[in-house]
Design an enzyme around this catalytic site. Structure first.
Site, mmCIF file in Angstrom:
data_model
loop_
_atom_site.group_PDB
_atom_site.id
_atom_site.type_symbol
_atom_site.label_atom_id
_atom_site.label_comp_id
_atom_site.label_asym_id
_atom_site.label_seq_id
_atom_site.Cartn_x
_atom_site.Cartn_y
_atom_site.Cartn_z
ATOM 1 N N LYS A 112 22.666 -17.404 -9.077
ATOM 2 C CA LYS A 112 23.461 -16.826 -9.915
ATOM 3 C C LYS A 112 25.051 -17.077 -9.553
ATOM 4 C CE LYS A 112 20.732 -12.608 -11.031
ATOM 5 N NZ LYS A 112 20.650 -11.072 -10.766
ATOM 6 N N LYS A 195 10.735 -19.691 -15.375
ATOM 7 C CA LYS A 195 10.252 -18.181 -15.323
ATOM 8 C C LYS A 195 10.829 -17.978 -16.700
ATOM 9 C CE LYS A 195 13.702 -15.852 -13.142
ATOM 10 N NZ LYS A 195 14.010 -14.860 -12.133
ATOM 11 N N LYS A 198 16.286 -13.597 -18.922
ATOM 12 C CA LYS A 198 17.102 -13.120 -20.116
ATOM 13 C C LYS A 198 18.434 -14.099 -20.186
ATOM 14 C CE LYS A 198 19.826 -10.085 -17.044
ATOM 15 N NZ LYS A 198 19.260 -9.232 -16.085
HETATM 16 P P1 TYM Z 1 14.498 -7.281 -12.730
HETATM 17 O O1 TYM Z 1 15.401 -6.219 -13.458
HETATM 18 O O2 TYM Z 1 15.455 -8.904 -12.798
HETATM 19 O O3 TYM Z 1 13.307 -7.673 -13.315
HETATM 20 C C1 TYM Z 1 12.470 -6.421 -13.135
HETATM 21 C C2 TYM Z 1 11.059 -6.908 -12.746
HETATM 22 O O4 TYM Z 1 10.596 -8.043 -13.471
HETATM 23 C C3 TYM Z 1 10.056 -8.895 -13.008
HETATM 24 N N1 TYM Z 1 10.050 -10.202 -13.554
HETATM 25 C C4 TYM Z 1 9.066 -11.185 -13.727
HETATM 26 N N2 TYM Z 1 7.816 -11.012 -13.333
HETATM 27 C C5 TYM Z 1 7.057 -12.180 -13.716
HETATM 28 N N3 TYM Z 1 7.578 -13.079 -14.473
HETATM 29 C C6 TYM Z 1 8.879 -13.099 -14.990
HETATM 30 N N4 TYM Z 1 9.194 -14.262 -15.731
HETATM 31 C C7 TYM Z 1 9.592 -12.056 -14.727
HETATM 32 N N5 TYM Z 1 11.008 -11.857 -14.870
HETATM 33 C C8 TYM Z 1 11.270 -10.510 -14.239
HETATM 34 C C9 TYM Z 1 10.886 -8.849 -11.660
HETATM 35 O O5 TYM Z 1 10.426 -9.615 -10.596
HETATM 36 C C10 TYM Z 1 11.070 -7.510 -11.454
HETATM 37 O O6 TYM Z 1 9.962 -7.115 -10.439
HETATM 38 N N6 TYM Z 1 16.194 -6.701 -8.059
HETATM 39 C C11 TYM Z 1 15.424 -6.389 -9.006
HETATM 40 C C12 TYM Z 1 15.627 -4.925 -9.235
HETATM 41 C C13 TYM Z 1 15.544 -3.858 -8.185
HETATM 42 C C14 TYM Z 1 14.105 -3.741 -7.216
HETATM 43 C C15 TYM Z 1 14.596 -2.718 -6.161
HETATM 44 C C16 TYM Z 1 12.868 -4.110 -7.361
HETATM 45 C C17 TYM Z 1 16.437 -3.235 -7.438
HETATM 46 N N7 TYM Z 1 15.960 -2.503 -6.560
HETATM 47 C C18 TYM Z 1 13.657 -2.125 -5.374
HETATM 48 C C19 TYM Z 1 12.069 -3.583 -6.303
HETATM 49 C C20 TYM Z 1 12.362 -2.550 -5.404
HETATM 50 C C21 TYM Z 1 15.630 -7.090 -10.138
HETATM 51 O O7 TYM Z 1 16.690 -7.649 -10.446
HETATM 52 O O8 TYM Z 1 14.594 -7.005 -11.099
#
Ligand code: TYM
Length: 332
Positions: A112, A195, A198
Site C-alpha cells: 500500500k 486477488k 477494491k
Molecule cells: P478487509 O476489510 O480488507 O477485508 C475483509 C475480509 O475480506 C477478506 N478478503 C478476501 N478473502 C478472499 N479473497 C479475496 N479476494 C479477499 N479480499 C478480501 C480479508 O481477508 C478480510 O478477512 N485488516 C483487515 C480488517 C481487520 C481485521 C481485524 C480482521 C481489522 N481488524 C481483526 C480480523 C481481525 C482488513 O483490512 O480486511
C-alpha cells in the site's frame, strides 16, 4: 465455546465477492458454534484519507450489509470499532511492544505504501497491523476468520501475544487463523493471477455485492478464462475457470468434483451463464435486505449500541488486566 473475532473495513461502500466468500460467509456460520465478535473497523479506515460524511455513511452501510449477510445480533456481537475505546488504548501498548523492523516487514503495508508514495503514507498505515493485533487480543480470540491476505497479521498477533505473556505473565490467548482453503483467495474476474480487491485495475474484474444485479451478471459472463475448452479445477493451469468453479461451488453447495462432472463436455459459456444466474439470485435479496436495514436507522443504531456494550464488557476487562501488568498506576 471457543471465541472468534474478525473485522472488516467500511471504506469501499459495497462489500465485494472476495470479502463475502473469504470472510463474512464464515462469520455467519461460526455464530452457531462459537462465541463470535465482529466489528466494522472505522479506526483502520482513517489510515488513508476519508471524507467524514462518507465514512459515517459507509460505516452504517457496512453494518447493514453484515446483517443482510446473516449476522444475527442475538447470536453474535456486532459493533463498531470506535465505539469501544479500548481498541485504541490496547493498540498503544502493542505499538510499544512492536519492533520497527517487524512492522516494516508487513507485506500489506509495503504494497500500500509503495502505491501511495512515502510522503502520502501515514504513520497510522504503518501501525495498522498493530491495531489489528489489539482488536484480536482484547477479546482473547481463539480463532480469527479471514482471507489469506490477513495471515501475516495473525502471525504478528501471535508473536506479540507471546512476547507480552513472556514479559509480563500469561495475559493473552494466542489466536489461530481460520482460513478455509477453498475460499482463502477469490481472484479478480479479469486477471485471475491477482486477488479480487477494491483496488482492481479494472472494475470489470471486481464483483461488488451492491452493484446492479444485471451488471454483475455481465461481469461474470465476460470473466477471463483460457484458450482450452475443458471445465476442470486446476488453479495453476486454469486459474480463471477454477475461480469460477470455486465461486459456483460455494454459492450452490455442490462440490467442485460434482460441478466438473456436470459440465463435462460443455463449453465455458454454459458455466458462466449458470454462474451469472446463481450470482443474481444471491445478490438481489442481499441488496434488498441491506436497504431494509438502512431504511430503519433506529433499529440499526440500537443493534450497534447493544453490540458495543457487550464488546466493551469484555474489552474493558482485558485492558484493565493489561494496564495492571504493564505497571500503570491505577486511577483512584
Ligand atoms: P478487509 O476489510 O480488507 O477485508 C475483509 C475480509 O475480506 C477478506 N478478503 C478476501 N478473502 C478472499 N479473497 C479475496 N479476494 C479477499 N479480499 C478480501 C480479508 O481477508 C478480510 O478477512 N485488516 C483487515 C480488517 C481487520 C481485521 C481485524 C480482521 C481489522 N481488524 C481483526 C480480523 C481481525 C482488513 O483490512 O480486511
Amino acid at each position: 465455546r471457543p471465541r472468534v473475532l474478525s473485522g472488516i473495513q467500511p471504506t469501499a461502500g459495497s462489500f465485494h465477492l472476495g470479502n463475502y466468500l473469504g470472510a463474512v460467509r464464515q462469520w455467519v456460520a461460526l455464530q452457531d458454534t462459537h462465541d463470535a465478535f465482529y466489528c466494522v473497523v472505522d479506526l483502520h479506515a482513517i489510515t488513508v484519507p476519508q471524507d467524514p460524511a462518507e465514512l459515517r455513511a459507509n460505516t452504517r452501510l457496512a453494518a447493514a450489509q453484515l446483517l443482510a449477510a446473516g449476522l444475527d445480533p442475538e447470536r453474535c456481537t456486532l459493533f463498531i470499532q470506535s465505539h469501544v475505546p479500548e481498541h485504541a488504548q490496547l493498540g498503544w501498548v502493542m505499538n510499544c511492544l512492536t519492533g520497527f523492523g517487524e512492522a516494516s516487514r508487513m507485506t500489506q503495508f509495503k504494497d500500500k505504501s509503495a502505491k501511495q508514495g512515502a510522503d502520502r503514507t501515514t504513520v497510522g498505515l504503518f501501525t495498522y497491523p498493530v491495531l489489528q493485533v489489539a482488536d484480536i487480543l482484547l477479546y482473547q480470540a481463539d480463532q480469527v476468520p479471514v482471507g489469506e491476505d490477513q495471515r501475516q497479521h495473525i502471525e504478528l498477533t501471535r508473536d506479540l501475544a507471546e512476547r507480552f505473556n513472556g514479559r509480563y505473565g500469561q495475559t493473552f490467548t494466542l489466536p489461530a487463523p481460520y482460513i478455509p482453503k477453498e475460499t482463502a483467495k477469490i481472484y479478480d474476474l479479469q486477471d485471475p493471477s491477482v486477488k479480487m480487491s477494491k483496488s482492481a485495475s479494472t472494475p470489470k474484474g471486481l464483483v461488488n455485492l451492491l452493484d446492479e444485479p444485471k451488471a454483475t451478471a455481465k461481469k461474470v459472463k465476460s470473466a477471463v478464462t483460457d484458450t482450452d475448452t475443458v471445465i476442470r479445477f486446476d488453479p495453476v493451469g486454469k486459474p480463471g475457470v477454477s475461480n469460477l468453479l470455486t465461486i459456483m461451488s460455494v454459492l450452490t453447495g455442490s462440490t467442485v468434483a460434482a460441478l466438473e462432472k456436470e459440465y463435462e463436455g460443455k463449453m465455458y459459456g454454459a458455466l458462466k451463464t449458470d454462474l451469472a444466474e446463481v450470482m443474481v439470485d444471491f445478490v438481489t435479496p442481499f441488496k434488498d435486505r441491506t436497504q431494509e436495514y438502512l431504511d430503519d436507522p433506529e433499529t440499526l443504531d440500537s443493534i450497534l449500541a447493544k453490540g458495543a456494550e457487550k464488546a466493551r464488557a469484555v474489552a474493558a476487562e482485558t485492558l484493565a488486566q493489561t494496564y495492571a501488568r504493564v505497571g500503570f498506576l491505577p486511577a483512584k
